[in-house]
Design a protein around this motif. Structure first.
Motif, PDB file in Angstrom:
ATOM      1  N   ARG A  42       0.841  -1.200   0.000  1.00 30.67           N
ATOM      2  CA  ARG A  42       0.000   0.000   0.000  1.00 30.67           C
ATOM      3  C   ARG A  42       0.872   1.244   0.000  1.00 30.67           C
ATOM      4  NH1 ARG A  42      -3.391  -3.458   2.820  1.00 30.67           N
ATOM      5  NH2 ARG A  42      -5.542  -3.404   2.043  1.00 30.67           N
ATOM      6  N   THR A  56      -7.714   7.533   1.336  1.00 26.34           N
ATOM      7  CA  THR A  56      -8.907   6.774   0.977  1.00 26.34           C
ATOM      8  C   THR A  56     -10.070   6.975   1.948  1.00 26.34           C
ATOM      9  OG1 THR A  56      -9.600   4.630   0.115  1.00 26.34           O
ATOM     10  CG2 THR A  56      -8.448   4.626   2.233  1.00 26.34           C
ATOM     11  N   ASP A 101      -7.791   3.044  -2.058  1.00 20.54           N
ATOM     12  CA  ASP A 101      -7.054   1.860  -1.610  1.00 20.54           C
ATOM     13  C   ASP A 101      -7.172   0.732  -2.619  1.00 20.54           C
ATOM     14  OD1 ASP A 101      -5.668   0.066   0.059  1.00 20.54           O
ATOM     15  OD2 ASP A 101      -7.528  -0.598   1.012  1.00 20.54           O
ATOM     16  N   PRO A 147      -6.267   3.157   4.876  1.00 18.93           N
ATOM     17  CA  PRO A 147      -7.212   2.044   4.740  1.00 18.93           C
ATOM     18  C   PRO A 147      -7.468   1.369   6.087  1.00 18.93           C
ATOM     19  CG  PRO A 147      -5.463   1.911   3.083  1.00 18.93           C
ATOM     20  CD  PRO A 147      -5.067   2.984   4.045  1.00 18.93           C
TER      21      PRO A 147
END
Ligand SMILES: Cc1ncc(C[n+]2csc(CCOP(=O)(O)OP(=O)(O)O)c2C)c(N)n1
Ligand code: SF4
Ligand SMILES: [Mg+2]
Lengths: 606, 351
Positions: free
Chosen positions: A45, A333, A387, A586
């Motif tokens: 990520r 996100t 995300d 996230p």
């Protein structure tokens, strides 16, 4: 409750703190792919700034042999390449973890922790000696830390070499330079530290038949496979890569071999009002058409969304959600457009929403979105998020059934029109609320002048109460029909009967599944329902009916999914318990785990 | 109020065009505009132009925004498809439609409010894309449908019905289109059908964005003394910079046009436009001179009309986008979907 465990073999989180614009992205991706090629489930990520160069960026890689890839809130190995964020990065390391930093420059003596192993590697120094040119030195410094990690984690060097050879197939010189940098880091680590660390990697076979793909790319591919020929857009993070992907795939798959001309048309519009207007024009004319945007764009598209709802024009809209309100945090996100999309535009409007949970579903649901839009003759909004859209997820390989043919819905061709005494665009012939439509240019009997103003069955302007209400009631009927057509929710029952349930949507899935599994191991049993579409079907009502308390997990402040559930279904408000996460990062599974565990404990005590 | 379809009566002996259609086949529902509204005359001119061009009505798509003017596509060619879009956003809808079905004639009808205020951005960008359409602005200097507020085309010094005087600079669609790089720019008057019909035909045949600004008096809110958009004022100050004859492909260009006084413009599909210049100094293929001429005459209070600028060579949206010759809506699904084998190959990239 203490839930942060220690890392282990093939079970760890690596976090890389760098500066954006320095080429760290390719180094990070190289590391992630190498782990993937070793057969170990992995996901990366990216936490990046809304900025082009010079600001802090983090890349978080979760490795988990069980395949759980949501965020865990843990950092087992930190690579702290950014002096500016060093203090915070050190603080973020989980007790017992390791931190690697560039020891070319001295580090303040206060910046230590007893419970973290701190390893200095003179990365810049070594690269300055080995390479010439400012740019090369900076790039190679990043590749060199991959070498350090390869030693510390026992990454397969053959895999790294193969990956580099594939990446730079046309530039063999770059392969050598990269390998040299990796070797620099690798040798330094093996010479100076005990390698590998206790928490390291060993080969598995759990990534065969899988790919690493981001949701925007997968959605773009879905649009190509669904037969979309027209797209219009206005650039906005985090949706831009969806349209970039569509363009790339079209360049690859949709060029006429003989003429070199395009079997697609993409227009970069002047704004989002233009983009959605164009998509409406194309959809109405009989093409599969879509646009992609994020919250600010959806706000601008509202008037046209109401128009498409009322005039009944099939279009597909991807909302790759980011943190709001207003401009919000463009590179963070959230799932905060649920209500604004469900009821986008003034007046009595409502829209079909689809909630993909991962890139694989971005692919399959985008195909389904086009079928639904045309079957229902209405906008369908695919609710992705940053995300899902911009990170590389490990997914099963995408599959395609060559038998698939688009469902164009109720369309009258020239032959059918010829036989009709009269064509009425908005007449409910079949009683399901869905009327027949015609494409322009097909037959003189098929013509109609559609509008967003009050209209009757023949699309003519009306202000007569009964004519207007007839259309409005039919649209309501159509939405009921939609309930049975949209993708069903996915139910996972606990090992034993339980009064507890949890509901979520989209990208929360991974965190909720992991939390539910870990709760089960602690004796807290909970049934899990993942909703995949709005309007909600009978299955969702049944799930609410079947549980005393239902947790609703979502990534926004105002409990938008919970509001929509209580608005649309029959459930006492106090039976729904929110678990909210809206920091912009996230959702992580411990947040869900703790939220549920505390509640269950409290109610057991009561 | 009821809105009924005009009964289609066919009279024996009614003239028919080559398609076997009479003028009635080009009509729409009965207009609900005020009696005498300029917009109705433009609808009539459109009916005549399409009839004479022998275009099948269902091979036309009609687009409009919101306003009295934008209602009018209902009043011509009922068997054509059309979209009465939202206020100021018709160019986008027309763009999408034309992008996937370019073989149909695409026509937009808008108002000065619709195109020069709320929709100025969309107007400019459709022009910039050189979308192949005829874009008519039915220009009355006011917002008719919301009861007579000044629009952006109101001239300085013009007086509203209730006495208010406009002091702001007008946005002139012709000057604007010239500045933006338009490829076909014309102005007509709803009261001059003789000039308007050939302008419509030429605009339809122009492969690119054809702007046709038509002065179209609002009899209810802007036809009084002291208004510069009234019938009387327009008739008095009307100045034809060019006289235009539209010549269909089969017809020869006769000798009545004298060298030096007329210019022949070849349009796509073999049609020609013969432009007879009012004065020697006018050249509708020279942007800078066209600009100067219009400015000069407008300063004198004259309303310059005719085909004012044309560039038939500039590539339209499809050529620029390199789309296939076939309409995109006609491409078979097999030619759009790469299939399972290609998907399997592609995914090697994602490992
Ligand atoms: C978003 C929006 N704002 C305002 C209106 C109200 N409105 C309807 S028509 C109109 C002006 C139309 O003026 P013009 O385009 O000049 O048309 P005319 O009636 O003069 O022919 C306005 C402001 C609307 N329909 N939509
Ligand atoms: S208000 Fe003006 S523009 Fe509207 S219909 Fe009446 S005359 Fe025409
Ligand atoms: Mg007006």
């Amino acid at each position: 409750m203490e839930i942060v465990e220690k890392g282990g073999i093939n079970d760890l989180v690596i976090k890389l703190a760098t500066v954006n614009g320095t080429g760290s992205a390719s180094a990070n991706s190289l590391l992630m792919r190498a782990i993937f090629r070793m057969g170990i489930p992995v996901m990366g990520r990216n936490f990046f700034p809304s900025n082009i160069q010079g600001l802090p960026t983090w890349f978080e890689i979760r490795v988990n042999h069980r395949g759980h890839l949501s965020r865990s809130g843990r950092v087992d190995l930190m690579v702290a390449m950014n002096a500016e964020t060093y203090r915070q990065d050190l603080a973020d390391v989980t007790a017992g973890g390791t931190l690697v930093y560039d020891s070319t420059w001295p580090r303040g003596t206060t910046l230590v922790r007893d419970d973290v192993k701190i390893l200095g590697v003179p990365l810049a120094g070594m690269c300055n000696e080995a390479f010439t040119g400012v740019r090369a030195r900076i790039l190679m410094k990043n590749i060199a830390y991959v070498g350090v990690l390869a030693a510390l984690l026992d990454v397969d060097m053959d895999v790294l070499r193969t990956l580099l050879e594939e990446t730079f197939a046309s530039k063999p010189k770059l392969v050598d330079a990269n390998l040299e940098a990796i070797d620099l880091g690798y040798r330094y680590a093996t010479d100076h530290f005990e390698c590998p660390l206790e928490t390291h990697l060993t080969k598995l076979d759990k990534t065969d038949e899988h790919i690493l793909i981001d949701g925007n790319t997968a959605a773009a591919l879905g649009c190509v496979y669904a037969g979309a020929t027209f797209a219009a857009w206005y650039p906005i993070t985090p949706s831009t890569s969806l349209m970039d992907g569509f363009r790339n795939f079209c360049q690859h798959f949709r060029k006429d071999e003989d003429t070199g001309k395009n079997r697609f048309c993409i227009v970069q519009a002047e704004d989002e009002l233009g983009a959605i207007g164009m998509v409406i024009g194309a959809g109405w004319s009989g093409a599969r058409a879509f646009t992609a945007t994020s919250g600010p764009g959806v706000s601008l598209m509202n008037e046209f969304l109401g128009f498409a709802y009322f005039a009944e024009v099939p279009i597909v809209l991807f909302d790759v959600q980011r943190a709001g309100p207003s401009t919000g945090m463009p590179t963070r996100t959230q799932q905060s457009d649920i209500l604004s999309c469900a009821f986008a535009s003034h007046g009595d409007t409502r829209h079909v929403l689809l909630f993909p949970a991962n890139p694989a579903e971005c692919f399959s649901l985008s195909v389904e979105a086009f079928d639904l839009a045309e079957r229902l003759q209405t906008p369908v909004i695919v609710m992705s998020d940053l995300d899902i859209g911009m990170n590389d997820w490990m997914c099963p390989k995408l599959e395609w059934n060559d038998e698939y043919r688009p469902d164009r819905g109720k369309v009258l061709d020239a032959e059918a029109l010829e036989k009709l005494p009269q064509f009425l665009r908005y007449q409910d012939v079949d009683g399901d609320g869905i009327c027949h439509r015609t494409y322009p240019g097909v037959h003189p009997k098929g013509g109609y002048f559609t509008r967003g103003s009050g209209h009757n069955e023949s699309a003519r302007y009306t202000e007569k109460p009964d004519e207007y209400q007839q259309v409005m009631e039919r649209l309501q009927r159509k939405f009921k029909t939609a309930t049975a057509l949209v993708p069903k929710p996915i139910l996972a029952n606990a090992a034993q009967a339980t009064p507890w349930g949890v509901i979520t949507i989209g990208g929360c899935d991974g965190a909720v599944r992991e939390a539910v599994e870990n709760l089960g191991a602690k004796g807290v049993h909970i049934d899990y329902l993942r909703i995949r579409a709005f309007p909600f079907g009978a299955e969702v009502q049944a799930f609410l009916d079947g549980h005393e308390r239902v947790f609703v997990v979502e990534q926004n402040r105002d409990a938008q999914l919970k509001s929509l559930l209580s608005l649309e279904l029959d459930v006492e408000k106090d039976r729904l318990v929110s678990i909210l996460h809206y920091s912009g990062a996230p959702l992580d599974w411990p947040t869900v785990f703790t939220g549920i565990f505390e509640q269950v404990k409290k109610s057991a005590a009561a | 109020m009821t809105f009924i379809a005009k009964p289609k009566i066919s009279y024996a002996g009614q003239p028919k065009n080559a398609l076997g259609l009479s003028m009635h086949d080009y009509e729409g529902t009965i207009s609900t505009l005020c009696a005498g509204c300029g917009h109705d005359s433009i609808s009539a001119a459109l009916i005549q132009a399409f009839y004479e061009l022998e275009v099948a009505p269902h091979k036309v798509t009609k687009f409009s925004g919101i306003g009295c003017s934008s209602k009018t596509p209902a009043y011509f060619m009922s068997s054509a498809h059309g979209i009465n879009a939202v206020h100021g956003r018709m160019p986008a809808v027309a763009t999408g439609s034309n992008a996937v079905n370019k073989s149909l004639y695409c026509i937009g009808v808008s108002g000065d409010g619709d195109s020069l205020s709320i929709g100025l951005g969309q107007f400019a960008h459709a022009l910039r894309r050189n979308l192949n359409m005829l874009y008519i602005i039915e220009n009355n200097g006011v917002y008719g449908l919301t009861k007579g507020q000044f629009s952006a085309s109101a001239d300085v010094g013009t007086k509203a019905k209730k006495g208010e005087v406009n002091e702001q600079q007008p946005i002139d669609p012709v000057i604007t289109a010239l500045g933006l790089g338009g490829t076909f720019i014309a102005r007509g008057f709803s009261g001059d059908k003789e000039q308007l019909v050939p302008l419509i035909k030429a605009g339809l045949k122009h492969e690119g964005f054809a702007v046709l600004d038509v002065l179209s008096p609002c009899v209810t809110f802007n036809d009084h003394e002291d208004s510069t958009k009234s019938y009387a004022h327009t008739r008095q100050n009307f100045h034809r910079a060019t006289r235009l004859d539209f010549i269909p492909p089969a017809e020869p260009i006769s000798a009545q046009y004298e060298e030096g006084e007329s210019i022949c413009v070849n349009l796509h599909g073999g049609s020609n436009v013969m432009l007879r210049k009012a004065g020697q100094e006018y050249d509708p293929t020279d942007r800078a001179r066209a600009f100067a001429y219009i400015e000069q005459h407008q300063k004198r209070g004259e309303i310059v009309t005719g085909l004012l600028y044309v560039d038939a060579e500039r590539e339209d949206m499809h050529t620029l986008a390199n789309t296939i010759d076939e309409d995109l809506i006609d491409v078979a699904f097999e030619d759009l979907c790469p299939g399972s084998a290609a998907l399997a190959d592609l995914q090697e990239r994602f490992r």
